[in-house]
Write an enzyme that holds these catalytic residues in place. Structure first.
Site, PDB file in Angstrom:
ATOM      1  CD  GLU A 150      -2.778  -0.987  -0.232  1.00 17.25           C
ATOM      2  OE1 GLU A 150      -3.124  -0.151  -0.669  1.00 17.25           O
ATOM      3  OE2 GLU A 150      -3.068  -2.271  -0.767  1.00 17.25           O
ATOM      4  CB  CYS A 204      -1.243   7.469   2.256  1.00 15.00           C
ATOM      5  SG  CYS A 204      -2.523   6.601   3.253  1.00 15.00           S
TER       6      CYS A 204
END
Ligand code: NAP
Length: 519
Positions: free
Chosen positions: A290, A324
């Site tokens: 990720e 993020c």
């Protein structure tokens, strides 16, 4: 052992820090943790407390002269030993009844819940989170434990499959083996805890390599796991520099999978290294990676502009833009562009900034001197690529950077395309909604995004065409909740593993189909 009956999953409630008594309690916890700073912490390799004589020093980014602690630094030999011992212990942990593994997660959640102010305090001091951001991080760690405990019970008794005449047909889920778990520093508790317990509850053994920026929170969480009953050999704590121990962990032939969260550069490197066959390795390593984002919010002409400006500012500058999911691009319909800029400027300038342990500050520092330098370099680039609306400065002993807004940015500009991972927002004008959608999708990434509009047809269009793993309509693009917003991105944002979702654990399990002829 009978399966524990767990209450229906619910997200952990947040402490309200506008209540003076709650603020006071958090400040007392910070004072108590301050009395415990500067200690040395061991790694845990093959069930033993381990040192090498080399130490990682962790500092408070609000006040870098304050040492949070010193953590033992592993070398490549210890990394190798960690994988080998995790491989040796795997059959024992895999054979431990599911109910027992689930129980450990539930106990871990209970211990964290009881020590929330203390964990929040470590987060405030080691990572520079505000009270509210620290609370969200601790609550999310609790949520991951509770949620994955329940999901594991589901996989332990899968739905019946089709029965062939004369046969008994079953599908069972088995753990994979040794997992190398590599989290980032920006959710030093939640992501570390979530990725570690997801692998463990499935029956995998783990080598956990936390970020070098936040090793003390990692050490504290591992203490909790052990207190909750996790056998010491089920999880190795291998704090060390990624460049020193990372390749050893990833390429080791006994490593079965890697669960990585972090930058695109390191994620792609891990993916490539893990794919190369190594002598003695008898499987294709699984990689969950990720990675970064360049998340956009599309602001339409027909929207609640006040709400949109608030959503953009919160998404761009919460935890100093170091998420993020942070909004780093606002793409705004030309009809409301100037008005939107004014609103964003005013809201950004109203943000207070300073030491994270002062609840009066909405924003704290960025994580390190190196991060500050990188972000400031991007701001310099941005000044030549657009118009500085506000911010741009940096001051103080701590790693503070003003929330920065740069408008009139072209779609090919570096600050429109590259992840900055700091408090920098680029704003770009769109001719109309369709042009706006084209601009939001003009990215290598595809993690989160949001649209503000009242037009139902346009919302439908966004559902179909806004290419991100986590899309939000008429709300901010940060703050994914476990269970409600399974999290993971498209394109170069990663493998779309959907952390906190019902399918997540499948990545750490393998299905075995068994057919028995009835005699
Ligand atoms: P990073 O520099 O990629 O580091 C992440 C982890 O990888 C750290 O533990 C790091 O250890 C380790 N590492 C470094 N080099 C390695 C190597 N050669 N082999 C194996 N491991 C290695 O990222 P970060 O600065 O910690 O985190 C920020 C990034 O994470 C941003 O790009 C952000 O978007 C992304 N992120 C993504 C998600 C998501 O769910 N998509 C969530 C949070 C953050 P050291 O600290 O020792 O170098």
């Amino acid at each position: 052992m009978s399966a524990p009956t767990l209450p229906v999953y619910a997200n952990e409630a947040y402490t309200d820090f506008t209540v003076p008594a709650n603020r006071q309690r958090q400040q007392e916890a910070i004072a108590a943790v301050r009395g415990d700073l500067g200690r040395q912490y061991d790694n845990w390799i093959a069930g033993q407390a381990t040192q090498t004589g080399q130490w990682l020093e962790s500092v408070n980014p609000s006040q870098p002269s304050e040492i949070i602690g010193r953590h033992a630094k592993a070398n490549a030999d210890q990394a190798r030993l960690a994988v080998e011992d995790a491989h040796a212990f795997f059959p024992i942990w895999a054979a431990t009844p599911v109910e027992q593994r689930v129980e450990i997660l539930v106990k871990t959640a209970a211990i964290l819940r009881g020590r929330k102010p203390e964990f929040n305090a470590w987060l405030v001091l080691e990572s520079g989170k505000s009270f509210a951001e620290a609370e969200a991080d601790t609550a999310e760690a609790i949520d991951f434990c509770e949620y994955y405990a329940r999901q594991m019970l589901r996989y332990a008794s899968p739905d019946p499959i089709v029965q062939m005449p004369g046969e008994k047909n079953e599908l069972v889920y088995l753990p994979l083996g040794v997992g190398v778990v590599i989290p980032p520093w920006n959710f030093p508790l939640a992501i570390l805890a979530g990725t570690a317990v997801a692998a463990l509850v499935c029956g995998n053994t783990v080598v956990l390599k936390p970020s070098s920026e936040t090793p003390i929170i990692a050490a504290k969480f591992v203490e909790v796991l052990r207190e909750a009953g996790l056998p010491p050999r089920a999880l190795n704590l291998c704090v060390g520099s990624g460049s020193e121990v990372g390749d050893t962990l990833v390429t080791h032939p006994k490593t079965r999978f890697v669960s990585f969260t972090g930058s695109r550069e390191i994620g792609l490197r891990i993916n490539e290294l893990a794919a190369r066959p190594q002598p003695g390795c008898i499987w294709i390593k699984r990689v969950v990676a990720e990675m970064g984002g360049k998340d956009a919010i599309l602001v339409d002409e027909d929207c609640d502009l006040e709400a949109a400006a608030t959503g953009v500012v919160q998404s761009a500058f919460g935890f100093q833009g170091q998420k993020c999911s942070a909004c780093s691009r606002a793409i705004v319909h030309e009809a409301v562009y100037d008005e939107f800029l004014e609103k964003v400027k005013a809201k950004t300038e109203a943000l207070t900034q300073g030491a994270a342990d002062d609840p009066g500050n909405a924003m704290g520092p960025v994580i390190s001197a190196k991060a500050r330098q990188t972000i400031l370099a991007y701001i310099e680039t941005g000044k030549s690529e657009g118009t500085l609306v506000t911010g741009g400065g940096s001051s103080g002993e701590g790693y503070f950077i003003q929330p920065t807004v740069i408008a009139d940015v072209d779609r090919k500009a570096r600050i429109f395309q590259e992840e900055i991972f700091g408090p920098v927002l680029a704003i770009t004008k769109a001719r109309d909604f369709d042009h706006g959608l084209e601009l939001v999708n003009d990215s290598d990434y595809g993690l989160t995004g949001a649209v503000y509009t009242r037009d139902k047809t346009r919302l439908e269009k966004a559902r179909r065409l806004f290419h991100v793993g986590n899309l939000y309509l008429n709300r901010k693009c940060t703050g994914a909740m476990v269970g409600a917003h399974p999290f993971g991105g498209f394109n170069m944002s990663g493998t779309d593993s959907k952390a906190g979702g019902p399918d997540y654990l499948l990545q750490f399990l393998q299905g075995k189909s068994i057919a028995e002829k009835i005699l």
